[in-house]
Design a protein around this motif. Structure first.
Motif, PDB file in Angstrom:
ATOM      1  N   ALA A   1       0.943  -1.035  -0.369  1.00 59.31           N
ATOM      2  CA  ALA A   1       0.146   0.099  -0.013  1.00 59.31           C
ATOM      3  C   ALA A   1       1.067   0.996   0.017  1.00 59.31           C
ATOM      4  O   ALA A   1       0.883   2.220   0.096  1.00 59.31           O
ATOM      5  CB  ALA A   1      -0.891   0.221   1.275  1.00 59.31           C
ATOM      6  N   GLY A   2       1.621   1.519  -0.291  1.00 61.03           N
ATOM      7  CA  GLY A   2       2.789   2.422  -0.153  1.00 61.03           C
ATOM      8  C   GLY A   2       4.517   2.026   0.327  1.00 61.03           C
ATOM      9  O   GLY A   2       4.754   0.833   0.466  1.00 61.03           O
ATOM     10  N   THR A   3       5.140   3.894   0.844  1.00 60.91           N
ATOM     11  CA  THR A   3       6.260   3.117   1.630  1.00 60.91           C
ATOM     12  C   THR A   3       6.829   3.542   2.756  1.00 60.91           C
ATOM     13  O   THR A   3       6.101   4.818   2.664  1.00 60.91           O
ATOM     14  CB  THR A   3       7.151   3.495   0.325  1.00 60.91           C
ATOM     15  OG1 THR A   3       7.039   2.235  -1.007  1.00 60.91           O
ATOM     16  CG2 THR A   3       8.382   3.034   0.404  1.00 60.91           C
ATOM     17  N   ASP A   4       7.474   2.995   3.703  1.00 61.05           N
ATOM     18  CA  ASP A   4       8.071   3.887   4.342  1.00 61.05           C
ATOM     19  C   ASP A   4       9.049   4.275   4.757  1.00 61.05           C
ATOM     20  O   ASP A   4      10.101   3.571   3.690  1.00 61.05           O
ATOM     21  CB  ASP A   4       7.866   2.861   6.051  1.00 61.05           C
ATOM     22  CG  ASP A   4       7.007   2.917   6.123  1.00 61.05           C
ATOM     23  OD1 ASP A   4       5.277   3.790   6.305  1.00 61.05           O
ATOM     24  OD2 ASP A   4       6.304   2.360   7.245  1.00 61.05           O
ATOM     25  N   VAL A   5      10.030   5.461   4.759  1.00 61.02           N
ATOM     26  CA  VAL A   5      11.214   6.135   4.990  1.00 61.02           C
ATOM     27  C   VAL A   5      11.379   6.624   5.928  1.00 61.02           C
ATOM     28  O   VAL A   5      10.623   7.197   6.890  1.00 61.02           O
ATOM     29  CB  VAL A   5      11.468   7.238   3.385  1.00 61.02           C
ATOM     30  CG1 VAL A   5      13.039   8.076   3.631  1.00 61.02           C
ATOM     31  CG2 VAL A   5      11.015   6.368   2.447  1.00 61.02           C
ATOM     32  N   VAL A   6      13.056   5.680   6.592  1.00 65.52           N
ATOM     33  CA  VAL A   6      12.086   6.285   8.224  1.00 65.52           C
ATOM     34  C   VAL A   6      13.836   6.474   8.284  1.00 65.52           C
ATOM     35  O   VAL A   6      15.359   5.862   7.669  1.00 65.52           O
ATOM     36  CB  VAL A   6      12.186   4.883   9.240  1.00 65.52           C
ATOM     37  CG1 VAL A   6      12.727   4.417   9.991  1.00 65.52           C
ATOM     38  CG2 VAL A   6      11.550   4.011   9.035  1.00 65.52           C
ATOM     39  N   TYR A   7      14.399   7.842   9.201  1.00 66.01           N
ATOM     40  CA  TYR A   7      15.565   6.932   9.825  1.00 66.01           C
ATOM     41  C   TYR A   7      16.281   8.490  10.950  1.00 66.01           C
ATOM     42  O   TYR A   7      14.945   8.561  11.498  1.00 66.01           O
ATOM     43  CB  TYR A   7      15.894   8.389   8.762  1.00 66.01           C
ATOM     44  CG  TYR A   7      15.517   9.707   8.865  1.00 66.01           C
ATOM     45  CD1 TYR A   7      15.855  11.036   9.042  1.00 66.01           C
ATOM     46  CD2 TYR A   7      14.150  10.141   7.919  1.00 66.01           C
ATOM     47  CE1 TYR A   7      15.100  12.089   9.594  1.00 66.01           C
ATOM     48  CE2 TYR A   7      13.363  11.452   7.848  1.00 66.01           C
ATOM     49  CZ  TYR A   7      13.975  12.823   8.561  1.00 66.01           C
ATOM     50  OH  TYR A   7      13.318  13.329   8.760  1.00 66.01           O
ATOM     51  N   HIS A   8      17.294   8.155  11.679  1.00 67.17           N
ATOM     52  CA  HIS A   8      17.365   8.798  12.796  1.00 67.17           C
ATOM     53  C   HIS A   8      16.994  10.424  13.155  1.00 67.17           C
ATOM     54  O   HIS A   8      17.585  10.668  12.421  1.00 67.17           O
ATOM     55  CB  HIS A   8      18.695   8.117  13.701  1.00 67.17           C
ATOM     56  CG  HIS A   8      18.415   6.930  13.709  1.00 67.17           C
ATOM     57  ND1 HIS A   8      19.652   5.718  14.184  1.00 67.17           N
ATOM     58  CD2 HIS A   8      17.963   5.786  14.534  1.00 67.17           C
ATOM     59  CE1 HIS A   8      18.931   4.786  14.212  1.00 67.17           C
ATOM     60  NE2 HIS A   8      18.019   4.341  14.712  1.00 67.17           N
TER      61      HIS A   8
END
Length: 173
Positions: free
Chosen positions: A126-133
């Protein structure tokens, strides 16, 4: 031998989008000038001044102000264990000119420089997550106000990049 453990408040930022993984990574690749990894000739003796380094880096930086360094495609090997593993890639990106604005105050910040982005396909496609500190939460390890300001400037630059690659364009009226 002495061991010290210091507690610190890490903040994790997640941007979710309905855009497909391939669209997000394509946009990211363009924004960070993905191609060959940025090689700093100073490590081989080719750069003799900070002006040389800045000119070299400027010639290779993508439109976002960051440059591709490397990536780790965890999804590829994880699918050997579970064929339904979604696509997941960690991008390493940065800009040595930006990095020095922080490292001049505290070299311990180098453990989190250059920054990394985790691009994760949602399991239901259903889409994309972009994760970062959040950079300031892992780089500004002291009460140095100049270090904090430089790390918060990186926060803003990284957020602008991630917003640009995850934005769902609204149809023209």
């Amino acid at each position: 031998m002495a061991k010290t453990v210091t507690s610190h408040n890490l903040q994790i930022v997640t941007f979710s989008t309905t855009l497909q993984f391939s669209e997000v990574t394509s946009r990211l690749d363009k924004q960070i000038g993905k191609g060959e990894a940025l090689m700093l000739p100073g490590f081989k003796g080719g750069v003799t001044s900070k002006e040389d380094l800045q000119a070299h880096v400027s010639s290779m930086i993508g439109p976002s102000g960051f440059r591709y360094f490397n990536e780790f495609n965890h999804g590829a090997w994880l699918r050997l264990y579970n064929s339904s593993t979604p696509r997941v890639v960690v991008y390493v990106l940065g800009n040595p000119v930006i990095a020095q604005t922080m490292l001049q105050y505290d070299l311990r910040g180098a453990v989190n420089i250059p920054p990394r982005l985790l691009v994760l396909e949602k399991a239901d496609d259903a889409g994309t997550d972009v994760v970062y500190h959040l950079p300031s939460s892992v780089i500004a390890l002291s009460d140095n106000e100049k270090l904090r300001a430089a790390a918060e400037a990186l926060d803003s630059k990284l957020e602008a990049l991630v917003e640009s690659i995850t934005a769902v364009e609204k149809p023209a009226l």
